[in-house]
Design a protein around this motif. Structure first.
Motif, PDB file in Angstrom:
ATOM      1  N   SER A  31       0.803  -1.229   0.000  1.00 59.46           N
ATOM      2  CA  SER A  31       0.000   0.000   0.000  1.00 59.46           C
ATOM      3  C   SER A  31       0.830   1.272   0.000  1.00 59.46           C
ATOM      4  CB  SER A  31      -0.935   0.003   1.212  1.00 59.46           C
ATOM      5  OG  SER A  31      -0.191  -0.022   2.425  1.00 59.46           O
ATOM      6  N   THR A  32       2.025   1.242   0.549  1.00 60.03           N
ATOM      7  CA  THR A  32       2.794   2.464   0.708  1.00 60.03           C
ATOM      8  C   THR A  32       3.479   2.918  -0.571  1.00 60.03           C
ATOM      9  OG1 THR A  32       4.389   3.535   2.196  1.00 60.03           O
ATOM     10  CG2 THR A  32       4.983   1.368   1.369  1.00 60.03           C
ATOM     11  N   ASP A  33       3.573   2.057  -1.577  1.00 62.38           N
ATOM     12  CA  ASP A  33       4.278   2.355  -2.820  1.00 62.38           C
ATOM     13  C   ASP A  33       3.256   2.580  -3.937  1.00 62.38           C
ATOM     14  OD1 ASP A  33       5.796   2.419  -5.136  1.00 62.38           O
ATOM     15  OD2 ASP A  33       7.167   0.844  -4.492  1.00 62.38           O
ATOM     16  N   PRO A  34       3.183   3.797  -4.494  1.00 62.49           N
ATOM     17  CA  PRO A  34       2.196   4.063  -5.561  1.00 62.49           C
ATOM     18  C   PRO A  34       2.318   3.138  -6.762  1.00 62.49           C
ATOM     19  CG  PRO A  34       3.171   6.113  -4.763  1.00 62.49           C
ATOM     20  CD  PRO A  34       3.957   4.998  -4.138  1.00 62.49           C
ATOM     21  N   ALA A  35       3.491   2.535  -6.951  1.00 63.52           N
ATOM     22  CA  ALA A  35       3.672   1.638  -8.087  1.00 63.52           C
ATOM     23  C   ALA A  35       2.770   0.409  -7.995  1.00 63.52           C
ATOM     24  CB  ALA A  35       5.138   1.209  -8.192  1.00 63.52           C
ATOM     25  N   LYS A  37      -0.446   0.412  -6.818  1.00 68.97           N
ATOM     26  CA  LYS A  37      -1.858   0.796  -6.664  1.00 68.97           C
ATOM     27  C   LYS A  37      -2.787  -0.194  -7.367  1.00 68.97           C
ATOM     28  CE  LYS A  37      -5.160   4.528  -7.593  1.00 68.97           C
ATOM     29  NZ  LYS A  37      -5.872   4.260  -6.325  1.00 68.97           N
ATOM     30  N   ALA A  38      -2.426  -0.600  -8.576  1.00 71.54           N
ATOM     31  CA  ALA A  38      -3.273  -1.545  -9.312  1.00 71.54           C
ATOM     32  C   ALA A  38      -3.349  -2.886  -8.585  1.00 71.54           C
ATOM     33  CB  ALA A  38      -2.741  -1.736 -10.729  1.00 71.54           C
ATOM     34  N   ASP A  39      -2.268  -3.292  -7.939  1.00 72.39           N
ATOM     35  CA  ASP A  39      -2.273  -4.552  -7.198  1.00 72.39           C
ATOM     36  C   ASP A  39      -3.178  -4.467  -5.976  1.00 72.39           C
ATOM     37  OD1 ASP A  39       0.010  -6.343  -8.460  1.00 72.39           O
ATOM     38  OD2 ASP A  39       0.754  -4.287  -8.401  1.00 72.39           O
ATOM     39  N   CYS A  40      -3.221  -3.302  -5.328  1.00 73.30           N
ATOM     40  CA  CYS A  40      -4.127  -3.127  -4.194  1.00 73.30           C
ATOM     41  C   CYS A  40      -5.579  -3.217  -4.662  1.00 73.30           C
ATOM     42  CB  CYS A  40      -3.853  -1.808  -3.486  1.00 73.30           C
ATOM     43  SG  CYS A  40      -2.281  -1.759  -2.592  1.00 73.30           S
ATOM     44  N   ASP A  41      -5.868  -2.612  -5.800  1.00 68.37           N
ATOM     45  CA  ASP A  41      -7.208  -2.737  -6.377  1.00 68.37           C
ATOM     46  C   ASP A  41      -7.527  -4.199  -6.692  1.00 68.37           C
ATOM     47  OD1 ASP A  41      -7.734  -0.044  -6.309  1.00 68.37           O
ATOM     48  OD2 ASP A  41      -8.419   0.045  -8.390  1.00 68.37           O
ATOM     49  N   LYS A  42      -6.535  -4.913  -7.205  1.00 70.19           N
ATOM     50  CA  LYS A  42      -6.735  -6.321  -7.551  1.00 70.19           C
ATOM     51  C   LYS A  42      -7.043  -7.155  -6.308  1.00 70.19           C
ATOM     52  CE  LYS A  42      -4.384 -10.165  -9.927  1.00 70.19           C
ATOM     53  NZ  LYS A  42      -3.128 -10.583 -10.619  1.00 70.19           N
ATOM     54  N   ALA A  43      -6.346  -6.867  -5.211  1.00 75.18           N
ATOM     55  CA  ALA A  43      -6.602  -7.603  -3.970  1.00 75.18           C
ATOM     56  C   ALA A  43      -8.008  -7.325  -3.454  1.00 75.18           C
ATOM     57  CB  ALA A  43      -5.561  -7.234  -2.909  1.00 75.18           C
ATOM     58  N   PRO A  64      -9.938   8.161  -1.114  1.00 77.44           N
ATOM     59  CA  PRO A  64      -8.852   8.912  -1.734  1.00 77.44           C
ATOM     60  C   PRO A  64      -7.582   8.089  -1.917  1.00 77.44           C
ATOM     61  CG  PRO A  64      -9.930  10.230  -0.056  1.00 77.44           C
ATOM     62  CD  PRO A  64     -10.476   8.839   0.074  1.00 77.44           C
ATOM     63  N   GLY A  65      -7.457   6.999  -1.164  1.00 75.74           N
ATOM     64  CA  GLY A  65      -6.321   6.105  -1.305  1.00 75.74           C
ATOM     65  C   GLY A  65      -6.751   4.776  -1.884  1.00 75.74           C
ATOM     66  N   TYR A  89      -5.875  -6.069   3.747  1.00 77.23           N
ATOM     67  CA  TYR A  89      -5.333  -6.854   2.632  1.00 77.23           C
ATOM     68  C   TYR A  89      -4.012  -6.303   2.115  1.00 77.23           C
ATOM     69  CZ  TYR A  89      -7.447  -3.205  -0.333  1.00 77.23           C
ATOM     70  OH  TYR A  89      -7.775  -2.009  -0.919  1.00 77.23           O
ATOM     71  N   ASP A  90      -3.580  -5.139   2.612  1.00 75.54           N
ATOM     72  CA  ASP A  90      -2.309  -4.589   2.149  1.00 75.54           C
ATOM     73  C   ASP A  90      -1.159  -5.184   2.945  1.00 75.54           C
ATOM     74  OD1 ASP A  90      -3.255  -3.092   4.419  1.00 75.54           O
ATOM     75  OD2 ASP A  90      -1.726  -1.581   4.011  1.00 75.54           O
ATOM     76  N   VAL A  91       0.040  -5.093   2.375  1.00 66.86           N
ATOM     77  CA  VAL A  91       1.223  -5.697   3.000  1.00 66.86           C
ATOM     78  C   VAL A  91       2.373  -4.696   2.995  1.00 66.86           C
ATOM     79  CG1 VAL A  91       0.544  -8.018   2.285  1.00 66.86           C
ATOM     80  CG2 VAL A  91       2.095  -6.693   0.821  1.00 66.86           C
ATOM     81  N   GLN A  92       3.408  -5.034   3.756  1.00 68.27           N
ATOM     82  CA  GLN A  92       4.610  -4.222   3.827  1.00 68.27           C
ATOM     83  C   GLN A  92       5.474  -4.416   2.571  1.00 68.27           C
ATOM     84  OE1 GLN A  92       6.545  -2.361   6.327  1.00 68.27           O
ATOM     85  NE2 GLN A  92       4.557  -1.883   7.233  1.00 68.27           N
TER      86      GLN A  92
END
Length: 462
Positions: A31-35, A37-43, A64-65, A89-92
């Motif tokens: 979640s902390t890396d904008p690169a 973002k699509a993976d967070c949406d996928k999760a 907003p995030g 669902y986000d990770v480090q």
């Protein structure tokens, strides 16, 4: 059909459930890396689809995030108890990548001295824990055709990056999210095989300051001696934070709002199977270095801390540069307990630093760092004893109410924003390497975690 049928279904389905978890672990939801973002949406999409597969009305909600996932089931039966289950669902990030023994997003089963583990980023924090609850619900639905109570599912995708969207989302959707009690699975057991319910969580205060001396970096040959050195000043200030004889923090008023642990709770801690020597040796220590009047568990769970997390200034490159630096910097955090007020404590620490300053230096504080108070759970509620009995039955030993050394702000937000008590039950182990390379989750924790939630859901409906 009974609870035993649900437990038998969980046992039969373990391989499928594990493979299912592996699918979620392959999604790089950093979640902390904008690169990513699509993976967070996928999760989030993956979880929505999975909840729908067990009959939950689930949706992905924009913020907003990264998006929230919200689902509901059983709403048409107001006579049933209503619980909210929270997970993230986000990770480090995975750095340093070279220290991983296998690719962090190619999860695998691995044999260790403590049995089979699921190796991969997010296995323990928090995807594996989140899925214990979903798999318990899946088994219940397969056996009974419905779930035993009303459930709201609430998953976020920013927990590992400070949850900036969380409070506004909870405030905007308060009526939809309110339930009888919140359940959180993002914690660990006090020791391996000892089921644990968190009764208190330490809060957090962050601060950062800069000590400023000369107007520019100075030649140490010209000014060494008569010149004030901010790094030396900072070292002296840091030393003044602590009483070396007792291990206590020496800031005046630091312990305001701190309470002693009740005797019955302390008894549970002492009988929890916690191995102090293992705890120390795992970190490379030979002894504890905190308050000498308290046990290690008390220091970790029920005592406040002031830690220096970063010190820097001057020249840090290769070789030597003979300067007296103009500035020196310090990052600190405090873990809070009891009724400690983070805002009041911030003022006390800043006053302490100001009182230490020598002539010709000043201090500048960061103005944008947060603080949150400790959370104390209402273990007098009947749900807590019902869950403790269910966990004791599953793990074949007395479950304990334990403290937590870390800070999980969501537990406090459920109370302050939604007026809900929270119960934290987790199945992680201290060697899971969360936030570190080679994160893992014991397969036993995953399996018995699923069975535990099935038992808890059953107990909460009775």
């Amino acid at each position: 059909m009974s609870l035993d049928d649900v437990l038998a279904q969980i046992d039969r389905n373990l391989d499928t459930a594990t493979a299912h978890l592996m699918d979620l672990l392959r999604i790089q939801s950093i979640s902390t890396d904008p690169a990513y973002k699509a993976d967070c949406d996928k999760a989030a999409d993956w979880l929505v689809a999975d909840l729908k597969s067990i009959g939950v009305e689930a949706t992905k909600r924009p913020t907003p995030g990264h998006p929230m996932v919200v689902g509901h089931v059983g709403e048409d039966n107001s006579d049933l108890p209503h619980v909210l289950f929270y997970g993230h669902y986000d990770v480090q990030p995975v750095d340093p990548l070279e220290l991983w023994t296998s690719p962090p997003f190619e999860p695998q089963l691995e044999e260790t001295n403590n049995g089979t583990v699921i190796r991969g980023r997010g296995a323990s924090d928090d995807k594996g824990q989140l899925m214990t609850f979903i798999e318990a619900c899946r088994a219940w639905k397969l056996v009974h055709g419905s779930l035993p109570c009303r459930i709201t599912f609430f998953f976020e995708g920013e927990e590992e990056s400070g949850s900036p969207s969380l409070i506004p989302f909870m405030q905007a959707n308060a009526d939809e999210l309110k339930a009888d009690i919140a359940l959180i699975c993002d914690t660990s057991m006090v020791s391996r095989g000892v089921p644990s319910i968190a009764s208190q969580l330490r809060g957090m205060l962050k601060d950062e300051f800069t000590v400023i001396g000369p107007r520019i970096d100075l030649h140490s040959g010209h000014y060494g001696g008569p010149g004030l050195n901010p790094l030396r000043e900072l070292s002296r200030i840091v030393d003044s934070f602590y009483d070396r004889e007792t291990g206590r923090v020496a800031v005046e008023g630091f312990y305001d709002g701190v309470h002693e642990v009740p005797a019955d709770l302390l008894r549970q801690w002492e009988n929890s199977g916690f191995d102090a020597q293992d705890y120390l040796s795992n970190a490379g220590y030979t002894q504890a270095h905190g308050e000498k009047a308290y046990s290690i568990l008390e220091q970790q769970w029920s005592r406040p801390t002031l830690e220096v997390n970063g010190l820097w200034g001057g020249y840090n490159g290769a070789g030597s540069k003979t300067v007296i630096p103009s500035e020196a910097h310090c990052k600190i955090t405090c873990r809070l307990v009891g009724d400690m007020d983070p805002d009041a404590l911030r003022g006390k620490i800043r006053a302490h630093v100001a009182a230490q300053l020598s002539p010709d230096c000043k201090v500048v504080w960061d103005q944008d760092l947060e603080g949150s108070p400790a959370s104390v759970m209402n273990i007098a509620r009947p749900e807590f004893e019902a869950a403790r009995g269910a966990l004791s039955d599953e793990w074949n030993r007395e479950a304990v109410f334990c403290g937590m050394g870390g800070s999980i702000p969501i537990a406090g937000f459920f109370k302050s924003v939604l007026g809900m008590d929270a119960m934290l039950v987790g199945f992680a182990n201290d060697d899971d390497a969360i936030h570190s390379p080679n994160e893992k989750y014991d397969l036993k924790s995953f399996h018995k975690g699923i069975r535990s939630w099935a038992r808890i859901l059953d107990a909460l409906t009775k």
